[in-house]
Scaffold this motif. Structure first.
Motif: not given
Length: 390
Positions: A226-232, A301-303, A367-374
């Motif tokens: 739900d929290a990251a639905s905008h990037v999934i 996938t993460a790098a 950070s939230e920025e890092t987490t959402v990017a991953m």
């Protein structure tokens, strides 16, 4: 409920201990002491743990400088020695990882990851021919959940630059990362003695199961979608109810195929580049025994940016298999390996759903920025390759 109760009880116990330490401010002076925080480190303790092989050497002073915080608190120690210590070339700058707070002890002490990382540096790191920090000393206390790790300061010794989600990983860097992983995995590949000699290195299915129960991973993964639905990607959101089942299915490869040593947390933030241009790997707290595709899938996938990953993933897999074959005499089938690569992506994703949404008893690990990017990178890869259906 049982796991939640155990977590709450541990938090109460740790909270009382940390409050006591902040009131009494105990100091570490003997080699067997475990400093409760960097402020508890004394020249006497450093002499005991760093100067054992140089009998006349003495630490004459230490300055503690903060560096960063996450699952651990990280500090730099500036250490001065007497003439004997200086002549011996003992480290003047040391990187520390410790658990001085309630939240860091919950994630690193209660979960046992700090103990595992300390044992990695003292028992396994000397056997690996890879670019990774040297460990000088590690200790932990099972009663208080305090822990200390003294590591090579890679900035001081090798002019290292640490990566983060903004770091552009070039093809050359990606190939060097893949080569390092192949060397790591090859060292103990299929070694039946590995679990006997190092029983503290859990099999990945056990590591995943225990960790997911302690941290309520399935519950918080649903919240993270739900929290990251905008990037999934939309196709992944449509399959969100199948994520947990896919994660459980993906565990089978670790039980059914030869195991080796895995880092298990190879996201881009745990890599560094030396001044000579070599890629290195740090933060070994999630060490486990399992199938190499877990690390390969996570790293790729993460790098990489999605565009580069799409262009390079098959070439990088072929490079890995070629190097793995040279080191082990065994060449895994490409098509089967690519299938495993797709299957293991879900476990890479779950490392970040719990980072985005977690119990308030646990620290914000990134950070939230890092987490959402991953989450965006890994879920995009899963959508591209229809990973939840394989």
């Amino acid at each position: 409920m049982a796991a939640s109760g155990a977590t709450a009880l541990a938090a109460l116990k740790i909270g009382g201990r940390v409050a006591f330490e902040r009131l009494v401010r105990p100091k570490a002076r003997r080699a067997e002491d475990v400093p409760c925080s960097p402020d508890a480190i004394t020249p006497e303790w450093l002499t005991a743990v760093l100067c054992q092989k140089v009998p006349d050497a003495v630490v004459t002073g230490v300055v503690v400088k903060p560096a960063s915080a996450g699952t651990h608190e990280r500090h730099q120690l500036i250490v001065t020695y007497n003439e004997a210590g200086r002549r011996a070339g003992l480290p003047a700058s040391i990187f520390t990882k410790s658990l001085p707070s309630v939240v860091t002890r919950m994630i690193g002490g209660f979960n046992g990851t700090a103990r595992v990382e300390g044992r990695f540096y003292t028992q396994l790191r000397p056997q690996l021919e890879i670019e990774a920090p040297i460990g000088y000393h590690a200790a932990s206390d099972r009663k208080t959940f305090a822990s200390i790790l003294l590591l090579e300061d890679m900035v001081a010794t090798k002019s290292a630059t640490f990566c983060n989600y903004r770091t552009y990983v070039s093809r050359e860097m990606a190939e060097d990362m893949i080569d390092l992983l192949a060397s790591l995995h090859a060292r103990f590949h299929g070694d039946a003695e590995l679990p006997k000699r190092y029983p503290w290195v859990a099999s990945y299915p056990r590591w995943f199961t225990i960790g997911s129960e302690k941290m309520s991973l399935e519950h918080y993964t649903r919240k993270a979608f739900d929290a990251a639905s905008h990037v999934i990607p939309a196709s992944m959101l449509a399959q969100r109810d199948t994520v947990w089942a896919a994660a459980i299915r993906a565990l089978a490869v670790h039980d059914n195929e030869p195991q080796g040593l895995m880092h298990s947390d190879v996201h881009v933030g745990n890599w560094y580049r030396t001044g000579a241009g070599k890629m290195g790997l740090c933060d070994w707290q999630c060490l486990a025994r399992g199938h190499w595709t877990r690390d390969f899938s996570y790293a790729v996938t993460a790098a990489l940016t999605p565009d580069d990953r799409r262009k390079w993933e098959k070439d990088l897999l072929q490079r890995y298999l070629d190097r793995f074959a040279v080191l082990t005499g065994t060449r895994p089938d490409f098509d089967t390996s690519f299938l495993r690569y797709r299957q293991q992506m879900v476990h890479a994703l779950l490392m970040w759903t719990i980072t985005l949404c977690h119990s308030p008893l646990l620290p914000d690990m990134q950070s939230e920025e890092t987490t959402v990017a991953m989450i965006e990178r890994i879920s995009t890869a899963m959508a591209d390759l229809d990973a939840l259906r394989c």
